[in-house]
Design an enzyme around this catalytic site. Structure first.
Site, PDB file in Angstrom:
ATOM      1  N   ASN A  39      -8.669  14.056 -52.253  1.00  9.37           N
ATOM      2  CA  ASN A  39      -9.063  12.791 -52.852  1.00  9.37           C
ATOM      3  C   ASN A  39     -10.536  12.862 -53.237  1.00  9.37           C
ATOM      4  O   ASN A  39     -11.410  12.804 -52.383  1.00  9.37           O
ATOM      5  CB  ASN A  39      -8.803  11.650 -51.853  1.00  9.37           C
ATOM      6  CG  ASN A  39      -9.176  10.289 -52.411  1.00  9.37           C
ATOM      7  OD1 ASN A  39      -9.492  10.139 -53.590  1.00  9.37           O
ATOM      8  ND2 ASN A  39      -9.139   9.288 -51.558  1.00  9.37           N
ATOM      9  N   LYS A  41     -12.226  10.723 -54.890  1.00 10.89           N
ATOM     10  CA  LYS A  41     -12.824   9.383 -54.875  1.00 10.89           C
ATOM     11  C   LYS A  41     -13.660   9.169 -56.139  1.00 10.89           C
ATOM     12  O   LYS A  41     -13.319   9.663 -57.203  1.00 10.89           O
ATOM     13  CB  LYS A  41     -13.595   9.172 -53.575  1.00 10.89           C
ATOM     14  CG  LYS A  41     -12.706   9.397 -52.341  1.00 10.89           C
ATOM     15  CD  LYS A  41     -13.352   8.986 -51.050  1.00 10.89           C
ATOM     16  CE  LYS A  41     -12.396   9.240 -49.884  1.00 10.89           C
ATOM     17  NZ  LYS A  41     -12.965   8.777 -48.589  1.00 10.89           N
ATOM     18  N   HIS A 125      -5.092   3.198 -49.751  1.00 17.65           N
ATOM     19  CA  HIS A 125      -6.191   3.847 -49.047  1.00 17.65           C
ATOM     20  C   HIS A 125      -7.038   2.793 -48.337  1.00 17.65           C
ATOM     21  O   HIS A 125      -7.225   1.680 -48.834  1.00 17.65           O
ATOM     22  CB  HIS A 125      -7.050   4.640 -50.026  1.00 17.65           C
ATOM     23  CG  HIS A 125      -8.004   5.574 -49.363  1.00 17.65           C
ATOM     24  ND1 HIS A 125      -9.204   5.141 -48.829  1.00 17.65           N
ATOM     25  CD2 HIS A 125      -7.937   6.904 -49.116  1.00 17.65           C
ATOM     26  CE1 HIS A 125      -9.838   6.175 -48.302  1.00 17.65           C
ATOM     27  NE2 HIS A 125      -9.095   7.252 -48.457  1.00 17.65           N
ATOM     28  N   GLU A 127     -10.072   2.363 -48.002  1.00 14.44           N
ATOM     29  CA  GLU A 127     -11.217   1.827 -48.743  1.00 14.44           C
ATOM     30  C   GLU A 127     -10.790   0.661 -49.620  1.00 14.44           C
ATOM     31  O   GLU A 127     -11.546  -0.299 -49.809  1.00 14.44           O
ATOM     32  CB  GLU A 127     -11.868   2.943 -49.561  1.00 14.44           C
ATOM     33  CG  GLU A 127     -12.594   3.943 -48.679  1.00 14.44           C
ATOM     34  CD  GLU A 127     -12.818   5.299 -49.312  1.00 14.44           C
ATOM     35  OE1 GLU A 127     -13.367   6.170 -48.624  1.00 14.44           O
ATOM     36  OE2 GLU A 127     -12.445   5.482 -50.495  1.00 14.44           O
ATOM     37  N   GLU A 195      -4.660   7.778 -41.817  1.00 13.41           N
ATOM     38  CA  GLU A 195      -6.100   7.951 -41.914  1.00 13.41           C
ATOM     39  C   GLU A 195      -6.804   6.900 -41.062  1.00 13.41           C
ATOM     40  O   GLU A 195      -6.961   5.751 -41.489  1.00 13.41           O
ATOM     41  CB  GLU A 195      -6.566   7.808 -43.367  1.00 13.41           C
ATOM     42  CG  GLU A 195      -6.045   8.889 -44.296  1.00 13.41           C
ATOM     43  CD  GLU A 195      -6.851   8.930 -45.576  1.00 13.41           C
ATOM     44  OE1 GLU A 195      -7.442   9.974 -45.855  1.00 13.41           O
ATOM     45  OE2 GLU A 195      -6.904   7.914 -46.286  1.00 13.41           O
ATOM     46  N   GLY A 201     -15.102   9.711 -43.704  1.00 17.21           N
ATOM     47  CA  GLY A 201     -16.467   9.843 -44.176  1.00 17.21           C
ATOM     48  C   GLY A 201     -17.528   9.691 -43.106  1.00 17.21           C
ATOM     49  O   GLY A 201     -18.721   9.631 -43.412  1.00 17.21           O
ATOM     50  N   SER A 241     -12.213  13.054 -42.253  1.00 20.94           N
ATOM     51  CA  SER A 241     -13.218  14.093 -41.987  1.00 20.94           C
ATOM     52  C   SER A 241     -12.595  15.452 -41.683  1.00 20.94           C
ATOM     53  O   SER A 241     -13.104  16.219 -40.861  1.00 20.94           O
ATOM     54  CB  SER A 241     -14.149  13.659 -40.849  1.00 20.94           C
ATOM     55  OG  SER A 241     -14.858  12.484 -41.205  1.00 20.94           O
TER      56      SER A 241
END
Length: 282
Positions: A39, A41, A125, A127, A195, A201, A241
């Site tokens: 991904n 992003k 996701h 985010e 996730e 991150g 990560s």
């Protein structure tokens, strides 16, 4: 420890229950192909994207019989990457709209992706759940619509740090999965990506044991609430990560079927992560 042998449509499943752990071992002919998604992003320029693609095209990795590789550039780079990328790697969009296109400024429809020949899409996701307040029901609607248009879906789920510390990880990921299961009947084109939000991150990684624990709970939930066949066949991948240094140990867990990789997918170490698929053949 209690061991019970169950038979479902002539396929043998052994379920070992120990300290509330639930492990599924399946026959070799039902083995799940390792999946590695990258991904990208909201990153990249045309030149940077071309360099990443060149690195991927020159990489020595296991064949498609061992690992399925999908990379997900920003929307504006999808045609470029699809046109340049080696044929054994595939491309995913990072999102799509919840229904047919129309007066929805800034959105991209599933139909548009199909028209471009983009086979995969990432949905749900964290985010987008966290920053754009996408609910589990909204994500489930998007998953169902994307599948109905012929796309394959990487559906993301995961808990926040507060939820993990409160001891409700299992409840959170089960509810997120339940929302998707309520809207779809065929899981053949779904990859479930666990996730943990606290690991995305941040440099923090769920330990192999933590990842396995959640994956096995998810597989048990699917077994009990969807079907044993789906539980045995659906791929549950880990994201958070993942890097070249930890990928092999994570890949060694029996219910970790691959990865959804963020920052490391922009770097040459992504090749090492893809090669972690060989752990499953040992």
């Amino acid at each position: 420890m209690c061991v019970a042998e169950l038979h479902h449509k002539n396929k043998a499943f052994w379920f070992l229950i120990h300290h509330h752990q639930f492990f599924v071992t399946i026959e070799k002919n039902m083995a799940r192909k390792f999946f590695v998604g990258g991904n990208w992003k909201c990153n990249g320029t045309v030149d940077e994207v071309k360099k990443i693609v060149t690195t991927l095209n020159e990489a020595q990795v296991p064949g498609e019989d061992v690992v399925e590789v999908v990379v997900s550039p920003p929307f504006v780079f999808l045609p470029t990457v699809k046109g340049l990328l080696r044929p054994d790697f595939h491309v995913a969009a990072q999102n799509c709209w919840v229904r047919k296109g129309g007066a929805f400024t800034g959105e991209v429809s599933a139909e548009m992706l199909v028209n471009l020949g983009i086979p995969w899409v990432i949905l749900g996701h964290s985010e987008r759940r966290q920053l754009l307040n996408e609910s589990s029901e909204f994500v489930a609607d998007k998953v169902a619509y994307a599948l109905s248009q012929g796309l394959k879906v990487i559906a993301c789920i995961g808990e926040t740090l507060e939820q993990r510390e409160a001891g409700i990880t299992k409840d959170v990921v089960s509810e997120q999965t339940k929302a998707i299961a309520a809207k779809i009947s065929n899981w053949d084109n779904v990859v479930l990506a666990y996730e943990p939000v606290w690991a995305i991150g941040t440099g923090k990684v769920a330990t192999p044991a933590q990842a396995q624990e959640v994956h096995v709970d998810l597989r048990k939930w699917i077994h009990d609430n969807v079907s044993p066949n789906v539980a045995a066949s659906v791929r549950i991948i880990y994201g958070g990560s993942v890097n070249g240094g930890n990928s092999k140990e994570l890949a060694g867990q029996p219910d970790v079927d691959g990865f959804l990789v963020g920052g490391a997918s922009l770097k040459p170490e992504f090749i090492d992560i893809i090669n972690a698929a060989t752990v499953k053949k040992n």
